[in-house]
Design an enzyme around this catalytic site. Structure first.
Site, PDB file in Angstrom:
ATOM      1  N   LYS A 184       2.559  -4.338   7.352  1.00 34.60           N
ATOM      2  CA  LYS A 184       2.978  -4.560   5.966  1.00 34.60           C
ATOM      3  C   LYS A 184       4.441  -4.175   5.759  1.00 34.60           C
ATOM      4  O   LYS A 184       5.155  -4.815   4.972  1.00 34.60           O
ATOM      5  CB  LYS A 184       2.089  -3.748   5.017  1.00 34.60           C
ATOM      6  CG  LYS A 184       0.686  -4.297   4.829  1.00 34.60           C
ATOM      7  CD  LYS A 184      -0.098  -3.447   3.848  1.00 34.60           C
ATOM      8  CE  LYS A 184      -1.506  -3.975   3.637  1.00 34.60           C
ATOM      9  NZ  LYS A 184      -1.526  -5.311   2.978  1.00 34.60           N
ATOM     10  N   SER A 206       0.848  -1.202   0.000  1.00 34.68           N
ATOM     11  CA  SER A 206       0.000   0.000   0.000  1.00 34.68           C
ATOM     12  C   SER A 206       0.876   1.242   0.000  1.00 34.68           C
ATOM     13  O   SER A 206       1.971   1.233   0.577  1.00 34.68           O
ATOM     14  CB  SER A 206      -0.899   0.013   1.244  1.00 34.68           C
ATOM     15  OG  SER A 206      -1.603   1.251   1.362  1.00 34.68           O
TER      16      SER A 206
END
Length: 210
Positions: A125, A96
């Protein structure tokens, strides 16, 4: 570009299998939480390229931190280990924009605050991103903006690492970039941040223009 390559897709993740013609596709079950590294490696045996698009599903607010850690961090890392054990040659990880936002002063930006409120998912992440980068595997990390479940309305914009803090993109374009990254040497060991430029009409995807 994809026009000069032939990519065979062995497995895919779809929301509604019944709506997709899967007659020529081998669908394999793979669970990054429950499966062992050895089990996943067996499933991946013979695979040349892997696109990792795992992500926890937000639910109970009291369990989101644990779920994000289990899937977007630990589960993804275990899948990377399995890919390495299986001899996978290329891994594309869908992450992202703003995953590394803290490093370039974006931790107070609306995009970072809103996204990371879901279980600290950007921080989780980032751990998986760093693990992939140090794994020795050929990789591409694709960081899309907000995902849209409809066709693109703007031209694809590909930017470098830690440059985009807002924007949206069609899931179709994300898929195009991921598949192209499997074979395009320009994407080797790179981080690609992608959104749509809504000021420019969409174009047919014809490979990575970087």
């Amino acid at each position: 570009s994809l026009s000069k390559s032939s990519t065979v897709i062995r497995g895919a993740m779809v929301q509604s299998v019944a709506s997709v013609d899967t007659s020529a596709v081998l669908l394999q079950r793979l669970n990054v939480v429950d499966d062992s590294v050895d089990t996943m490696a067996t499933t991946l045996k013979g695979v040349d390229g892997l696109v990792i698009a795992t992500g926890f599903i937000p639910g109970n607010p009291l369990k989101m931190n644990a779920a994000a850690h289990e899937v977007d961090n630990i589960g993804t890392i275990r899948l990377i280990d399995a890919a390495k054990k299986a001899g996978v040659k290329k891994v594309v990880l869908v992450s992202s924009i703003l995953t590394n936002g803290r490093a370039w002063g974006q931790e107070k930006s609306p995009g970072f605050l809103i996204t990371n409120a879901f279980g600290g998912v950007l921080d989780e992440k980032l751990v998986a991103e760093k693990y992939l980068r140090s794994s020795g595997l050929d990789y591409t990390i694709v960081r899309p903006g907000g995902l849209k479940a409809k066709p693109a309305t703007g031209e694809l914009k590909i930017s470098t690492e830690d440059t985009l803090n807002s924007g949206e993109i069609s899931r179709d374009l994300v898929a195009d970039v991921c598949v192209a990254s499997l074979t395009d040497p320009k994407a080797s060991n790179k981080v690609l941040e992608i959104i749509e430029d809504d000021g420019t009409p969409p174009k047919a995807f014809n490979g990575l223009v970087m």
